[in-house]
Design a protein around this motif. Structure first.
Motif, short mmCIF file in Angstrom:
data_model
loop_
_atom_site.label_atom_id
_atom_site.label_comp_id
_atom_site.label_asym_id
_atom_site.label_seq_id
_atom_site.Cartn_x
_atom_site.Cartn_y
_atom_site.Cartn_z
N LEU A 105 0.82 -1.22 0.00
CA LEU A 105 0.00 0.00 0.00
C LEU A 105 0.85 1.26 0.00
O LEU A 105 0.50 2.28 -0.61
CB LEU A 105 -0.95 0.00 1.20
CG LEU A 105 -1.99 -1.14 1.24
CD1 LEU A 105 -2.79 -1.09 2.53
CD2 LEU A 105 -2.92 -1.08 0.03
N GLU A 106 2.02 1.19 0.66
CA GLU A 106 2.94 2.35 0.68
C GLU A 106 3.35 2.74 -0.74
O GLU A 106 3.45 3.92 -1.07
CB GLU A 106 4.20 2.00 1.48
CG GLU A 106 4.11 2.39 2.94
CD GLU A 106 5.43 2.17 3.66
OE1 GLU A 106 5.76 3.02 4.50
OE2 GLU A 106 6.11 1.17 3.38
N ASN A 107 3.58 1.73 -1.59
CA ASN A 107 4.01 2.00 -2.97
C ASN A 107 2.89 2.62 -3.81
O ASN A 107 3.17 3.22 -4.85
CB ASN A 107 4.51 0.73 -3.65
CG ASN A 107 5.95 0.44 -3.29
OD1 ASN A 107 6.83 1.24 -3.56
ND2 ASN A 107 6.19 -0.67 -2.63
N THR A 205 2.24 -6.81 -13.98
CA THR A 205 1.32 -7.33 -12.96
C THR A 205 1.54 -8.83 -12.70
O THR A 205 0.77 -9.44 -11.96
CB THR A 205 -0.14 -7.09 -13.37
OG1 THR A 205 -0.37 -7.71 -14.65
CG2 THR A 205 -0.46 -5.62 -13.48
N GLY A 206 2.55 -9.43 -13.33
CA GLY A 206 2.91 -10.82 -13.03
C GLY A 206 2.24 -11.86 -13.91
O GLY A 206 2.37 -13.06 -13.67
N GLN A 236 3.41 1.17 -9.14
CA GLN A 236 2.00 0.81 -9.11
C GLN A 236 1.80 -0.64 -9.58
O GLN A 236 1.13 -1.44 -8.92
CB GLN A 236 1.19 1.76 -10.00
CG GLN A 236 -0.31 1.65 -9.79
CD GLN A 236 -1.08 2.54 -10.75
OE1 GLN A 236 -0.89 2.49 -11.97
NE2 GLN A 236 -1.96 3.35 -10.22
N THR A 237 2.43 -0.98 -10.73
CA THR A 237 2.27 -2.35 -11.22
C THR A 237 3.01 -3.36 -10.33
O THR A 237 2.55 -4.48 -10.15
CB THR A 237 2.75 -2.49 -12.70
OG1 THR A 237 3.88 -1.66 -12.90
CG2 THR A 237 1.67 -2.10 -13.67
N PHE A 238 4.12 -2.93 -9.75
CA PHE A 238 4.83 -3.76 -8.77
C PHE A 238 3.90 -4.11 -7.60
O PHE A 238 3.82 -5.26 -7.17
CB PHE A 238 6.07 -3.01 -8.27
CG PHE A 238 6.62 -3.49 -6.95
CD1 PHE A 238 7.39 -4.64 -6.88
CD2 PHE A 238 6.35 -2.80 -5.78
CE1 PHE A 238 7.89 -5.09 -5.66
CE2 PHE A 238 6.85 -3.25 -4.56
CZ PHE A 238 7.62 -4.39 -4.51
N SER A 239 3.18 -3.09 -7.12
CA SER A 239 2.27 -3.30 -5.98
C SER A 239 1.13 -4.24 -6.34
O SER A 239 0.72 -5.07 -5.53
CB SER A 239 1.71 -1.96 -5.50
OG SER A 239 2.75 -1.16 -5.01
#
Length: 424
Positions: A105-107, A205-206, A236-239
């Motif tokens: 959520l921090e990211n 997004t994996g 964003q996409t990492f999160s």
């Protein structure tokens, strides 16, 4: 979900800012739906143990089977019971998540959008709308959830004119790439107890990782286990990827944030299978100092040469080749035409191609139809690279013209007007 944007955000946020608000709330709603059956039990456990144990996550995991929790008495549904208390209760809800979710959520950097929503008395109505969206896994499976994320990202990136194909690869292209990578696996995957590694240095997004694992389970072996690892530059996409891994029971700690080219989080690691769709034609000028320095090292990833700074595609292939195991690895990568054709003899591109061909790693190049990607209509190519070619392939490169293998879509999705069906 899309209607929420029109109803609640129009006028307050610019269209290209919608994603900063909507994507985190989709993740929160999905997490809430998973946590709901265990909510009271987790709150009780937390209150009982919080003064005795620093980290109660392992105990909650043992009791509920979930790898994450929220010990706040709030979720989106319960926040609605006190509309005037949102300024205090919403942060209480966010801070109640276990560390692994809190880092995700921090990211998303939600603070400013939430502050703006509160100030304009819109946070309550946004939460209210989201609680009407049922994202419980019984209603929306993981595969569909991935498609929801990608469809939202596609729309948001179109609004902000993001670089073509930067965040996601259409599912038909993913399946084809995976099918080609595993068409001649490095060994027999159907043996009992097999564990293999899969890696994507631009994992978005994996999707390539999770669909790759599903594809092998459905088509080759149900028993093979995969350790999935990936790195992603966009926070964003990492999160999204990390939260998706958390939700489906993969190890989210194997997903790292940062540039694979100048900040390799998997330095020294080798993988069995690698597949990726790096951004097409994106400049690497901002990382030039680091990459040029590494290219001077004879043992470095880029020692044979570097492409022109306007297109870093071949750098990603060099990065993957450095992660091939001596006993055998296979790579599938999606390129535009530039890595095939750009650069005269003696140029960086030419030297990289020569190095790959002379080592007999290039197994196959497939030309794909145009208009396959959401944000660009350009022609694309799949390269299959392997250091364990079968005897009949040694010294040869297979070229496949797949440009006529497509069906027209009933309705275009951005620039995507064609798709490759399962039979093709």
């Amino acid at each position: 979900i899309w209607r929420v944007c029109d109803d609640e955000l129009r006028g307050l946020f610019k269209p290209h800012e919608y994603g900063d608000v909507i994507i985190p709330f989709v993740v929160l709603r999905r997490l809430d739906c998973l946590l709901e059956p265990h909510k009271e039990e987790v709150i009780e456990l937390y209150n009982y143990l919080k003064d005795e144990i620093d980290d109660i996550t392992p105990i909650i995991k043992k009791k509920t089977g979930l790898t994450f929790h929220n010990h706040s008495r709030y979720d989106l549904q319960r926040l609605k019971s006190d509309p005037n208390g949102l300024k205090i209760n919403f942060p209480n809800y966010i801070n109640g998540f276990s560390d692994n979710v809190f880092q995700i959520l921090e990211n998303f950097q939600m603070d400013k959008p939430v502050e703006k929503l509160l100030k304009n008395k819109k946070l309550y109505t946004l939460i209210d709308k989201f609680t009407e969206v049922d994202l419980h896994p019984n209603m929306v499976d993981n595969h569909t959830m991935g498609q929801i994320f990608e469809e939202l990202l596609r729309k948001f990136s179109e609004m902000s004119n993001e670089t073509s194909g930067e965040h996601y690869t259409p599912r038909d292209c993913v399946k084809l790439l995976i099918a080609l990578v595993f068409s001649e696996p490095i060994d027999d995957l159907s043996e009992e107890g097999i564990i293999r590694s899969m890696f994507d240095p631009c994992c978005g997004t994996g999707g390539l990782l999770t669909i790759g694992k599903e594809w092998v389970r459905e088509n080759i072996s149900k028993t093979v286990r995969f350790n999935l690892s990936g790195q992603e530059l966009n926070p964003q996409t990492f999160s999204i990827c990390k939260s998706d891994f958390l939700i489906i029971g993969e190890d989210p700690e194997r997903i790292k944030l940062g540039s694979s080219l100048s900040d390799d989080k998997f330095e020294g690691k080798k993988f069995d299978y690698m597949s990726t769709n790096p951004p097409f034609g994106v400049s690497w000028k901002s990382e030039q100092g680091f990459i040029v320095e590494e290219s001077k090292n004879p043992m470095g990833r880029f020692s044979v040469g570097t492409p022109r700074t306007s297109d870093g595609s071949l750098l990603f292939l060099q990065h993957l080749i450095s992660k091939m195991k001596p006993e055998g690895s296979r790579i599938g990568i999606v390129f535009n035409g530039s890595p095939l054709f750009t650069g005269d003899s003696g140029s960086g591109e030419s030297e990289i191609r020569k190095w790959i061909i002379e080592n007999d790693w290039l197994e196959c190049v497939v030309s794909l139809p145009d208009q396959l990607f959401f944000n660009t209509g350009i022609s694309t190519y799949i390269w299959i690279v392997s250091n364990t070619k079968k005897p009949h392939r040694k010294g040869k490169v297979q070229l496949i013209d797949g440009s006529s293998f497509f069906k027209m879509m009933k309705k275009s999705l951005g620039s995507k007007r064609k798709y490759i069906c399962d039979e093709q």
